[in-house]
Design a protein around this motif. Structure first.
Motif, PDB file in Angstrom:
ATOM      1  N   ILE A  91      -7.177   5.523  -9.313  1.00 20.98           N
ATOM      2  CA  ILE A  91      -5.779   5.871  -9.555  1.00 20.98           C
ATOM      3  C   ILE A  91      -5.624   6.552 -10.915  1.00 20.98           C
ATOM      4  O   ILE A  91      -4.901   7.541 -11.061  1.00 20.98           O
ATOM      5  N   ASN A 107       0.826  -1.210   0.000  1.00 26.93           N
ATOM      6  CA  ASN A 107       0.000   0.000   0.000  1.00 26.93           C
ATOM      7  C   ASN A 107       0.859   1.258   0.000  1.00 26.93           C
ATOM      8  O   ASN A 107       0.555   2.246  -0.672  1.00 26.93           O
ATOM      9  N   LYS A 108       1.969   1.217   0.772  1.00 27.55           N
ATOM     10  CA  LYS A 108       2.878   2.363   0.827  1.00 27.55           C
ATOM     11  C   LYS A 108       3.519   2.596  -0.535  1.00 27.55           C
ATOM     12  O   LYS A 108       3.594   3.732  -1.015  1.00 27.55           O
ATOM     13  N   PHE A 121       1.585   9.007  -6.412  1.00 30.22           N
ATOM     14  CA  PHE A 121       2.024  10.395  -6.234  1.00 30.22           C
ATOM     15  C   PHE A 121       3.058  10.777  -7.289  1.00 30.22           C
ATOM     16  O   PHE A 121       3.001  11.875  -7.858  1.00 30.22           O
ATOM     17  N   LYS A 169      -9.232  -0.620  -7.928  1.00 28.32           N
ATOM     18  CA  LYS A 169      -8.679   0.703  -7.617  1.00 28.32           C
ATOM     19  C   LYS A 169      -8.230   1.464  -8.857  1.00 28.32           C
ATOM     20  O   LYS A 169      -7.852   2.633  -8.751  1.00 28.32           O
ATOM     21  N   SER A 221       0.978   4.065  -2.935  1.00 23.57           N
ATOM     22  CA  SER A 221       0.724   5.492  -2.683  1.00 23.57           C
ATOM     23  C   SER A 221       1.856   6.355  -3.245  1.00 23.57           C
ATOM     24  O   SER A 221       1.606   7.394  -3.856  1.00 23.57           O
TER      25      SER A 221
END
Length: 428
Positions: A162, A32-33, A40, A158, A36
């Protein structure tokens, strides 16, 4: 004794299960990190791409003066990027499928950043023309490679959000370019405006290289069958791909038509000064950023298997409020209608690319994206010219231009309703 041994075995199993659960939980948090951070980086990269391509419009005032350019040379410098990017986007998508999105996205960002630095070092019209052409070639693969990265690194549930977050950087990039580039040109000069952006891009390419480390990919799909390589010729023959391309072209005609002519319309027809015009046009940009993200959430939450209807609704909304723009004399209503039109257009863009990354075969995601984004660049070249001709034919009236854009949106809606947005969407 047996009870004691059994108890020890039970404790061992529980301990082993607990350890496995902690490892799985750690893997999920790590994934998940990473996701993310990756989302970004893609977002920042898209903002930078729009900043780099739009900053030239602002910097052209001092560039013209320093390099002694005539209007024809200025026009060519502003157009050459779209020409080279149109060439490279479908090729970049194909290369992403063939060599991997990680390789292409890093090469794309690194090369366009180098040519951005070189833009600040240009010494003549010819040198700047060549650099901007190469800049377009470098940036071309970024968008299709970015969608392949989303396809490969995020679960299907997702991808809509995204993708929407990724695309929402486009209108935000317009705002950043308008505000930041203006300040940079005034304070640091046009050369350092480009060189500083290029240096930032090189650092961003390094970040992509670190985050997009190669991971082992499964050789089989969830059903256990081998993944089937889909020949590009079958994709080109696919009926729904041509429908998506046609719909995207018409939506881009509307988008680029408004972007290119709205400032002139507000200044000439409505008598608004240039500084105020820039502030008013920022309102739809900011709204577009928010609506891109909202549409992604709607797609993942409520429109699974029915995505095309959100795009069609967006086209209908755009068509209605484009017509309203031709009828109003109020500045407040005009900007309100422009903002509502922008909302409709944002729904179209998010939906069409979401259909691709959800339902197109994984092996050709980049190729299909490259073909679709090609239509955007073609529309960017065609729409301003056509609108200019329409305004001339109607004795300087902008009303007919709004009608043309409204009809384009309606035609897109009709095409969108016929798209087959399921897993057979790219089958011929």
């Amino acid at each position: 004794m047996e009870s004691t041994a059994s108890s020890k075995r039970t404790e061992k199993i529980v301990h082993s299960s607990s350890k496995m659960a902690r490892e799985v939980d750690t893997d999920i948090r790590s994934s998940n990190k990473r996701g993310s951070i990756l989302a970004f980086l893609l977002f920042i990269g898209m903002i930078l791409s729009y900043y780099d391509r739009l900053a030239i419009n602002i910097a052209m005032v001092p560039i013209e003066k320093e390099l002694l350019l005539n209007p024809s040379q200025t026009g060519l410098l502003l157009s050459v990027f779209f020409i080279s990017m149109s060439i490279m986007q479908p090729l970049g998508g194909w290369l992403s499928d063939k060599f991997g999105a990680r390789t292409l996205i890093i090469i794309s960002m690194l090369s366009w950043s180098v040519f951005t630095v070189m833009t600040g070092l240009a010494w003549s019209f010819v040198s700047l023309l060549i650099i901007r052409f190469l800049f377009g070639l470098g940036e071309g693969p970024y968008h299709p490679a970015g969608l392949v990265v989303i396809r490969e690194n995020f679960p299907e549930g997702k991808r809509g959000r995204i993708n929407a977050f990724f695309l929402s950087a486009q209108p935000l990039g317009g705002v950043v370019a308008s505000l930041v580039a203006t300040v940079m040109v005034v304070k640091l000069g046009w050369r350092w405006t480009f060189m500083s952006a290029g240096i930032f891009g090189i650092l961003l390419a390094l970040a992509f290289w670190l985050v997009l480390q190669p991971r082992e990919t499964p050789k089989r799909n969830v059903s256990g069958n081998k993944l089937v390589k889909v020949p590009l010729r079958l994709v080109i023959k696919a009926e729904s791909i041509w429908k998506i391309m046609s719909f995207k072209f018409l939506a881009s005609v509307v988008n680029w038509g408004l972007m290119s002519w709205m400032p002139l319309y507000l200044v000439k027809e409505k008598g608004i000064n240039l500084l105020a015009t820039g502030g008013l046009i920022a309102i739809p940009y900011i709204t577009g950023f928010l609506m891109y993200n909202l549409s992604g959430w709607i797609l993942d939450k409520y429109m699974i298997g029915r995505e095309k209807y959100l795009a069609a609704m967006g086209a209908l909304v755009a068509a209605i409020f484009l017509y309203c723009m031709s009828q109003t004399t109020s500045i407040i209503l005009l900007i309100t209608f422009l903002t509502l039109t922008t909302i409709g257009i944002s729904f179209i863009g998010t939906t069409l690319f979401t259909i691709i990354i959800k339902y197109a075969p994984k092996e050709v995601t980049g190729s299909v994206t490259g073909l679709v984004t090609l239509t955007t660049q073609v529309a960017g070249a065609v729409s301003p010219i056509v609108i200019g001709l329409i305004i001339s034919l109607f004795n300087g009236s902008f009303d007919a231009a709004f009608w043309f854009l409204s009809i384009s949106a309606l035609c897109g809606m009709i095409i969108g309703l016929t798209i087959n947005n399921n897993r057979g969407a790219v089958k011929s």
